[in-house]
Scaffold this active site. Structure first.
Site, short mmCIF file in Angstrom:
data_model
loop_
_atom_site.label_atom_id
_atom_site.label_comp_id
_atom_site.label_asym_id
_atom_site.label_seq_id
_atom_site.Cartn_x
_atom_site.Cartn_y
_atom_site.Cartn_z
N ARG A 3 2.60 -29.17 3.37
CA ARG A 3 3.48 -30.08 4.12
C ARG A 3 2.63 -30.75 5.20
NH1 ARG A 3 7.75 -25.34 4.91
NH2 ARG A 3 8.64 -25.33 2.83
N ARG A 39 16.52 -23.06 -3.27
CA ARG A 39 16.27 -22.17 -2.12
C ARG A 39 17.56 -21.51 -1.64
NH1 ARG A 39 11.09 -23.11 0.98
NH2 ARG A 39 9.79 -24.05 -0.59
N ARG A 53 15.47 -29.96 8.36
CA ARG A 53 14.02 -29.85 8.28
C ARG A 53 13.42 -30.92 7.36
NH1 ARG A 53 11.54 -24.09 6.59
NH2 ARG A 53 11.67 -24.90 4.50
N1 LIG Z 1 2.51 -14.04 -0.48
C1 LIG Z 1 3.79 -14.26 -0.66
N2 LIG Z 1 4.48 -13.51 -1.53
C2 LIG Z 1 5.79 -13.69 -1.70
N3 LIG Z 1 6.51 -14.60 -1.04
C3 LIG Z 1 5.86 -15.37 -0.17
C4 LIG Z 1 4.48 -15.26 0.07
N4 LIG Z 1 4.11 -16.18 1.00
C5 LIG Z 1 5.23 -16.82 1.35
N5 LIG Z 1 6.29 -16.35 0.65
C6 LIG Z 1 7.70 -16.74 0.77
O1 LIG Z 1 7.96 -17.88 0.01
C7 LIG Z 1 9.10 -18.53 0.56
C8 LIG Z 1 8.82 -20.01 0.65
O2 LIG Z 1 7.83 -20.25 1.59
P1 LIG Z 1 7.58 -21.73 2.08
O3 LIG Z 1 6.47 -21.71 3.10
O4 LIG Z 1 7.39 -22.60 0.88
O5 LIG Z 1 8.96 -22.13 2.70
P2 LIG Z 1 9.57 -21.96 4.16
O6 LIG Z 1 10.97 -22.30 4.01
O7 LIG Z 1 8.75 -22.76 5.11
O8 LIG Z 1 9.39 -20.45 4.51
P3 LIG Z 1 9.79 -19.82 5.90
O9 LIG Z 1 11.13 -19.23 5.71
O10 LIG Z 1 8.71 -18.80 6.10
O11 LIG Z 1 9.79 -20.90 6.94
C9 LIG Z 1 9.36 -17.90 1.92
O12 LIG Z 1 10.47 -17.04 1.81
C10 LIG Z 1 8.10 -17.10 2.19
O13 LIG Z 1 8.35 -15.94 2.95
#
Ligand SMILES: Nc1ncnc2c1ncn2[C@@H]1O[C@H](COP(=O)(O)OP(=O)(O)OP(=O)(O)O)[C@@H](O)[C@H]1O
Length: 162
Positions: A46, A151, A140
């Site tokens: 992003r 999601r 967002r």
């Molecule tokens: N290594 C990982 N293994 C499993 N899930 C992960 C990993 N890294 C990130 N995630 C999860 O993937 C999901 C999507 O993450 P992403 O960064 O794309 O979206 P986000 O909406 O910004 O996440 P967040 O809720 O942390 O702000 C989140 O729930 C995050 O915790």
């Protein structure tokens, strides 16, 4: 090897629940105590996201090859993208002597809990309601409509799990 008696903090909760905001505050306030485990992902960066800081951004082929080589502690598919924690990501934080913090989804938590002797401390960040989560995710403005729907579907499952 990931050190077995070092402390590991695993933060889980639906996308948009506020995990990232909470973690930012934690790292700002206690920079010497907590270190972030930088995950790998195949999703596109992003605006403002920095490779190697927020995520290691990889292609699917690169990430699958690393998984096949056994380099990951856990991995998951979330909203059509792969995410995973490499052993190196955790070791790097452990080497600095800090508490290692993982921000991962439910599939990741289930796998981490199965790693013998790791004994992570888990925190689940629960949003006030699915309706509020939808408002936040729309505000967002980071996802397509399809992605946002996906999601929200996963969010309900995560709330039930948490
Ligand atoms: N290594 C990982 N293994 C499993 N899930 C992960 C990993 N890294 C990130 N995630 C999860 O993937 C999901 C999507 O993450 P992403 O960064 O794309 O979206 P986000 O909406 O910004 O996440 P967040 O809720 O942390 O702000 C989140 O729930 C995050 O915790």
């Amino acid at each position: 090897m990931v050190r077995q008696n070092s402390r590991l903090l695993v933060v889980c909760g639906p996308s948009g629940s506020g995990k990232s905001t909470l973690l930012r505050k934690l790292f700002d306030e206690y920079p010497d105590k907590f270190g972030f485990s930088v995950s790998h992902t195949t999703r596109s960066p992003r605006r403002f996201e920095v490779d190697g800081q927020h995520y290691h951004f990889n292609t699917k082929d690169q990430m699958q090859a690393a998984i096949d080589r056994g380099e990951f502690l856990e991995h998951a598919i979330f909203s059509n993208n792969m995410y995973g924690t490499s052993l190196k990501a955790v070791q790097d934080v452990q080497k600095s002597g800090k508490i290692c913090v993982l921000d991962i989804d439910m599939q990741g938590v289930i796998q981490i809990k199965k790693v013998a002797n790791l004994k992570p401390v888990g925190v689940f960040v629960k949003p006030p309601s699915i309706g509020e989560l939808e408002i936040r995710l729309r505000r967002r403005n980071s996802e397509s409509e399809d992605n946002l729907r996906a999601r929200l579907n996963v969010a309900q499952q995560e709330i039930n799990y948490g």
